[in-house]
Design a protein around this motif. Structure first.
Motif, PDB file in Angstrom:
ATOM      1  N   LEU A  51       0.841  -1.195   0.000  1.00  0.00           N
ATOM      2  CA  LEU A  51       0.000   0.000   0.000  1.00  0.00           C
ATOM      3  C   LEU A  51       0.875   1.243   0.000  1.00  0.00           C
ATOM      4  O   LEU A  51       1.737   1.410   0.874  1.00  0.00           O
ATOM      5  N   THR A  62       1.270   4.964   0.814  1.00  0.00           N
ATOM      6  CA  THR A  62       0.596   5.891   1.719  1.00  0.00           C
ATOM      7  C   THR A  62       1.583   6.892   2.322  1.00  0.00           C
ATOM      8  O   THR A  62       2.769   6.594   2.479  1.00  0.00           O
ATOM      9  N   ARG A 113      -0.041  -4.029   3.822  1.00  0.00           N
ATOM     10  CA  ARG A 113      -1.399  -3.984   4.361  1.00  0.00           C
ATOM     11  C   ARG A 113      -1.604  -4.956   5.520  1.00  0.00           C
ATOM     12  O   ARG A 113      -2.207  -4.584   6.545  1.00  0.00           O
ATOM     13  N   ASP A 135      -7.201   0.350  10.083  1.00  0.00           N
ATOM     14  CA  ASP A 135      -7.863   0.014   8.824  1.00  0.00           C
ATOM     15  C   ASP A 135      -7.072   0.642   7.675  1.00  0.00           C
ATOM     16  O   ASP A 135      -7.040   1.872   7.554  1.00  0.00           O
ATOM     17  N   ASP A 184      -7.732   0.965   4.687  1.00  0.00           N
ATOM     18  CA  ASP A 184      -8.574   1.661   3.716  1.00  0.00           C
ATOM     19  C   ASP A 184      -9.087   2.996   4.241  1.00  0.00           C
ATOM     20  O   ASP A 184      -9.792   3.719   3.538  1.00  0.00           O
ATOM     21  N   ARG A 185      -8.710   3.347   5.485  1.00  0.00           N
ATOM     22  CA  ARG A 185      -9.178   4.616   6.062  1.00  0.00           C
ATOM     23  C   ARG A 185      -8.018   5.449   6.589  1.00  0.00           C
ATOM     24  O   ARG A 185      -8.143   6.169   7.572  1.00  0.00           O
TER      25      ARG A 185
END
Length: 323
Positions: A226, A228, A240, A249, A251-252
């Motif tokens: 991921l 980020t 991840r 999370d 995804d958040r």
């Protein structure tokens, strides 16, 4: 200016033109020594030694190994680290032939390193940084490209090397996407002199990585990587599954986290999960990690693949010319 090492000559003396990248909290004396003994350049961040006394011990041990015929070792100086001056002095007192600089311009350290006999490779992630490092007198550039582990680049490796070759004829090393001997040969065809191998060497018996980290690499794929800014304030490739295991999370994540806030949330002094210690990184080549192996075995595998691919390419060229 004293005599200092010829980077291209150093690369030609290796079993294959590969450098095992300096990785924070991963590359130590044991991994570097194993890689050098196997015939590739082993690199390590000097900050991994923790104390000046320990760094001096590491450098002395690697000097001895190098004098016995091992491949060159390569300290990595983090330019913005508070220990820069002290670590630079220690390197200059030892027998390193090449040094990698990162996180800042190499300009302040090039002259003393050249006087000490060291060639200088500089990490760069943009064309502007590549121009500045070249103008400062760096002997080679490490082009940090999309897919590298940790704080990663974002440029396509083929487009990046083509653009840099317009103004620079020094040594170029690609970081990001190096996993096998065929990757290394492809990089040379594209215009690079050597390849930086990172993620696969985290999962070696000699690395400083926690066993859980090594094991996670063997069960992860590039789909688990991921990109980020949440943990460092900069674009970073993280795993991840490690994020999820820390109770976050993936995804958040807040992509607007500043470097200062990231340090307070996830740095060494934070109350929550710590980046690099519980929240681990990997590059796209994590798909190639299928087991934890000795570093020498991994180097030998890459060398054999590289030789086989080069021989196959030579045969194909001969066949085409004979038609």
């Amino acid at each position: 200016m004293g005599e200092y090492a010829d980077l291209r000559a150093l690369l030609q003396g290796l079993r294959a033109p590969m450098i095992v990248a300096p990785m924070l909290r991963v590359s130590g004396l044991e991994l570097t020594a194993a890689v050098c003994a196997a015939g590739a350049i082993g690199a390590f961040p000097t900050v991994n030694a923790r104390t000046p006394e320990r760094l001096d011990e590491w450098l002395s041990a690697l000097d001895q190994l190098q004098s016995e015929g091992a491949a060159p070792y390569c300290p990595n100086l983090i330019i913005k680290a508070p220990t820069l001056a002290e670590h630079l002095g220690l390197i200059c007192a030892h027998e390193a032939k090449v040094v990698i600089t990162s996180v800042g311009s190499p300009a302040p350290v090039i002259e003393p390193l050249h006087k000490a006999g060291c060639a200088v490779l500089a990490d760069v992630a943009s064309l502007a940084h590549a121009r500045r490092a070249a103008e400062s007198g760096a002997d080679g550039l490490v082009l940090l490209t999309a897919g590298a582990g940790g704080q990663t680049g974002w440029l396509n490796p083929f487009a990046f090397v083509a653009a840099v070759r317009e103004f620079y004829d020094g040594v170029l090393v690609v970081a990001g996407g190096m996993s096998h001997g065929r990757s290394l040969l492809a990089a040379q065809v594209a215009g690079y002199d050597a390849g930086y191998f990172g993620t696969r060497f985290i999962a070696t018996e000699e690395s400083l990585a926690q066993q859980a980290y090594r094991d996670l690499l063997t069960t992860s794929s590039m789909d688990d990587v991921l990109l980020t800014k949440a943990f460092t304030g900069l674009q970073t490739n993280m795993l991840r599954p490690a994020i999820e295991a820390s109770g976050i999370d993936p995804d958040r994540l807040d992509e607007s986290v500043t470097p200062d806030l990231a340090g307070r949330l996830f740095g060494d002094g934070a109350d929550g999960p710590k980046r690099w210690q519980q929240i681990w990184s990997a590059g796209h080549t994590v798909s190639s990690v299928d087991r934890v192996a000795p570093a020498a075995e991994l180097v030998a595998q890459i060398v054999d693949e590289y030789a086989d691919c080069a021989a196959a390419q030579d045969r194909a060229h001969l066949s085409m010319r004979s038609r």
